[in-house]
Each structure stands twice: as structure tokens, then as C-alpha cells.
Write a protein that holds these residues in place. Structure first.
Motif, mmCIF file in Angstrom:
data_model
loop_
_atom_site.group_PDB
_atom_site.id
_atom_site.type_symbol
_atom_site.label_atom_id
_atom_site.label_comp_id
_atom_site.label_asym_id
_atom_site.label_seq_id
_atom_site.Cartn_x
_atom_site.Cartn_y
_atom_site.Cartn_z
ATOM 1 N N CYS A 79 -40.915 -72.859 79.781
ATOM 2 C CA CYS A 79 -41.351 -73.814 79.135
ATOM 3 C C CYS A 79 -40.195 -74.212 78.713
ATOM 4 O O CYS A 79 -39.028 -73.625 78.485
ATOM 5 C CB CYS A 79 -41.962 -74.386 77.402
ATOM 6 S SG CYS A 79 -40.961 -75.776 76.331
ATOM 7 N N CYS A 101 -38.885 -75.507 75.373
ATOM 8 C CA CYS A 101 -38.432 -74.214 74.552
ATOM 9 C C CYS A 101 -37.947 -72.696 74.636
ATOM 10 O O CYS A 101 -36.887 -72.290 74.176
ATOM 11 C CB CYS A 101 -39.697 -73.375 73.958
ATOM 12 S SG CYS A 101 -41.601 -74.603 73.815
ATOM 13 N N THR A 148 -44.666 -69.865 77.565
ATOM 14 C CA THR A 148 -45.114 -70.004 75.955
ATOM 15 C C THR A 148 -46.482 -70.377 76.371
ATOM 16 O O THR A 148 -46.775 -70.328 78.608
ATOM 17 C CB THR A 148 -44.795 -71.215 75.751
ATOM 18 O OG1 THR A 148 -44.069 -72.181 76.516
ATOM 19 C CG2 THR A 148 -43.836 -70.852 74.905
ATOM 20 N N CYS A 163 -44.621 -76.745 71.979
ATOM 21 C CA CYS A 163 -44.025 -77.545 71.335
ATOM 22 C C CYS A 163 -44.041 -79.415 72.177
ATOM 23 O O CYS A 163 -43.846 -79.760 71.611
ATOM 24 C CB CYS A 163 -42.167 -77.823 71.935
ATOM 25 S SG CYS A 163 -42.521 -77.825 74.132
ATOM 26 N N CYS A 210 -47.431 -77.762 77.281
ATOM 27 C CA CYS A 210 -46.868 -76.586 76.016
ATOM 28 C C CYS A 210 -47.559 -75.982 74.394
ATOM 29 O O CYS A 210 -47.498 -77.389 74.123
ATOM 30 C CB CYS A 210 -45.496 -76.082 75.960
ATOM 31 S SG CYS A 210 -45.082 -75.159 74.729
#
Ligand SMILES: [Zn+2]
Length: 103
Positions: A11, A14, A18, A85, A82
């Protein structure tokens, strides 16, 4: 082509790997309030010159000359969301596929 519904991938928000939930990306219909809408173009007279230049009519202009439906396979885009987030990214697959399913 079978693709799992949840995959572990990078991601960019991030900045780490993830879990992402996968869905098939589809073309969203363009809103009538958008700047480039057909209705707006017609109202503003953007179809310059004489006639409508093959732009506006009962059938889409592209169907008159372009050979459609020639290929039996498609390139599928994946929409990855994701799970940390909740940001969404679209990832293109490289190969063409006849059948596509999420499992
Ligand atoms: Zn994320």
C-alpha cells in the motif's frame, strides 16, 4: 483467471504490505454535472463547424467505423482497497483473460 478476494500487497499510503480486498474495476458513468459532459458540450456549442461532425446522434459515432467485438478476451483491472487505511488503488493485469472470477 481466478483471483482471491483478499490479497496481501504493498500500500503506497501505508508504505508497507497490508491486506487488500479485491474487486473488479469498472468504468464509472460520467456525471451530468461534470465539465466534460456531452450535454454541456452541446449547450456550449463545442461541436464547431457545420453539422454535428458525427459526434451526436442516436448511435455512438465509434460504432460506424470501428471493428468492435473482434477480441474474445479482455484486460481486467483490479480495484484494491487497503483494509488498514481504506484507500483504493487500481492495478492493471498484464495478461488478457477470457474468464475472470474472484474467489
Ligand atoms: Zn493502506
Amino acid at each position: 483467471m481466478k483471483i482471491p478476494k483478499i490479497i496481501n500487497t504493498y500500500c503506497k499510503y501505508c508504505k508497507k504490505h497490508t491486506a487488500h480486498s479485491v474487486s473488479q474495476a469498472r468504468v464509472k458513468e460520467r456525471g451530468s454535472l461534470k465539465k466534460g459532459s456531452i450535454q454541456r458540450a452541446m449547450k456550449r456549442g463545442l461541436g464547431k463547424g457545420h453539422g454535428n461532425l458525427g459526434k451526436y446522434g442516436s448511435k455512438p459515432a465509434i460504432s460506424k467505423w470501428k471493428r468492435t467485438g473482434a477480441k474474445g478476451s479482455k484486460r481486467v483491472d483490479l480495484r484494491l482497497k487497503c483494509n488498514v487505511c481504506n484507500k483504493t488503488t487500481v492495478k492493471a493485469t498484464r495478461s488478457r483473460v477470457k474468464k475472470f472470477s474472484l474467489e
